[in-house]
Write an enzyme that holds these catalytic residues in place. Structure first.
Site, PDB file in Angstrom:
ATOM      1  N   ARG A   7       0.961  -1.137  -0.008  1.00 13.14           N
ATOM      2  CA  ARG A   7       0.049  -0.187   0.022  1.00 13.14           C
ATOM      3  C   ARG A   7       0.889   1.358   0.011  1.00 13.14           C
ATOM      4  O   ARG A   7       1.905   1.248   0.517  1.00 13.14           O
ATOM      5  CB  ARG A   7      -0.867   0.071   1.306  1.00 13.14           C
ATOM      6  N   THR A   8       0.471   2.271  -0.800  1.00 20.59           N
ATOM      7  CA  THR A   8       1.012   3.739  -0.623  1.00 20.59           C
ATOM      8  C   THR A   8      -0.178   4.686  -0.367  1.00 20.59           C
ATOM      9  O   THR A   8      -1.170   4.242  -0.699  1.00 20.59           O
ATOM     10  CB  THR A   8       1.810   4.078  -1.953  1.00 20.59           C
ATOM     11  N   SER A   9      -0.010   5.917   0.174  1.00 19.46           N
ATOM     12  CA  SER A   9      -0.896   6.521   0.614  1.00 19.46           C
ATOM     13  C   SER A   9      -1.383   7.415  -0.742  1.00 19.46           C
ATOM     14  O   SER A   9      -2.513   7.755  -0.938  1.00 19.46           O
ATOM     15  CB  SER A   9      -0.454   7.756   1.485  1.00 19.46           C
ATOM     16  N   THR A  10      -0.506   7.728  -1.592  1.00 20.11           N
ATOM     17  CA  THR A  10      -0.756   8.542  -2.743  1.00 20.11           C
ATOM     18  C   THR A  10      -0.622   8.032  -4.128  1.00 20.11           C
ATOM     19  O   THR A  10       0.413   6.873  -4.238  1.00 20.11           O
ATOM     20  CB  THR A  10      -0.351   9.915  -2.528  1.00 20.11           C
ATOM     21  N   GLN A  13       3.198   7.848  -5.348  1.00 18.51           N
ATOM     22  CA  GLN A  13       4.268   6.913  -4.878  1.00 18.51           C
ATOM     23  C   GLN A  13       4.295   5.751  -5.524  1.00 18.51           C
ATOM     24  O   GLN A  13       4.423   4.544  -4.925  1.00 18.51           O
ATOM     25  CB  GLN A  13       3.912   6.731  -3.511  1.00 18.51           C
TER      26      GLN A  13
END
Length: 183
Positions: A7-10, A13
């Site tokens: 997972r990445t936040s944005t 990324q």
């Protein structure tokens, strides 16, 4: 079976997401779920990975912060995994909850991670307060209010509030606010 979760936040990324995916595949994860959402948003891929996991499987993440948003959340996830007979492995910490030491270390490190996050947020708030006191921080520019005249013209021409918001790239709530309606 090894099950990976990345997972990445944005969306910016992508390199981080690719690196996580490569690490999980290199370890031998047969299935990898991935998503690009903030830690506070609904995480459908994580839910799918948890639903897919069966007794004897191991859920693998590259870093603890890719999985849990808080110590409480980490505890809930570990409890759910343990209830299904699934262990958790965190690569950068070399932790594995399939043994007692791994479970203890996971709880300790989860607490440290939450402490670090809270300290970072506290420093951020202090920095913003200091910048405001020095007149250097003005906050976000009120972009919707700059379009107030355009909003009023569109509404006067019979365009719906929803359509006006879409055309001008502002929220529908802002259109209601400009129009003076409560909702």
């Amino acid at each position: 079976m090894l099950i990976g979760y990345a997972r990445t936040s944005t969306l910016e990324q992508k390199a981080s997401l690719e690196a996580q995916r490569e690490s999980l595949r290199a370890l031998g994860c047969e299935r990898v779920w991935e998503e690009q959402v903030s830690s506070i948003a609904a995480r459908e891929a994580l839910s799918e990975a948890l639903s897919f996991a069966r007794e004897g499987d191991t859920l693998v993440v590259t870093k603890l912060d890719r999985l849990a948003r808080s110590v409480k959340h980490l505890g809930e996830l570990i409890e759910e995994l343990e209830g299904k007979g699934v262990s958790l492995r965190v690569l950068d910490l070399a932790l594995d909850t399939s043994n007692a030491t791994g479970k203890l270390m996971m709880n300790v490190l989860g607490s440290v991670a939450q402490f670090e996050r809270e300290m970072m947020l506290e420093r951020q708030r202090e920095g913003i307060a200091k910048a405001k006191a020095e007149g250097k921080y003005k906050g976000r520019r009120p972009t919707a209010m700059e379009k107030a005249d355009e909003v009023r013209l569109l509404l006067a021409d019979g365009v719906s509030k929803k359509e006006a918001a879409g055309r001008l790239g502002i929220s529908e709530r802002s259109v209601y606010r400009i129009a003076g309606d409560s909702g």
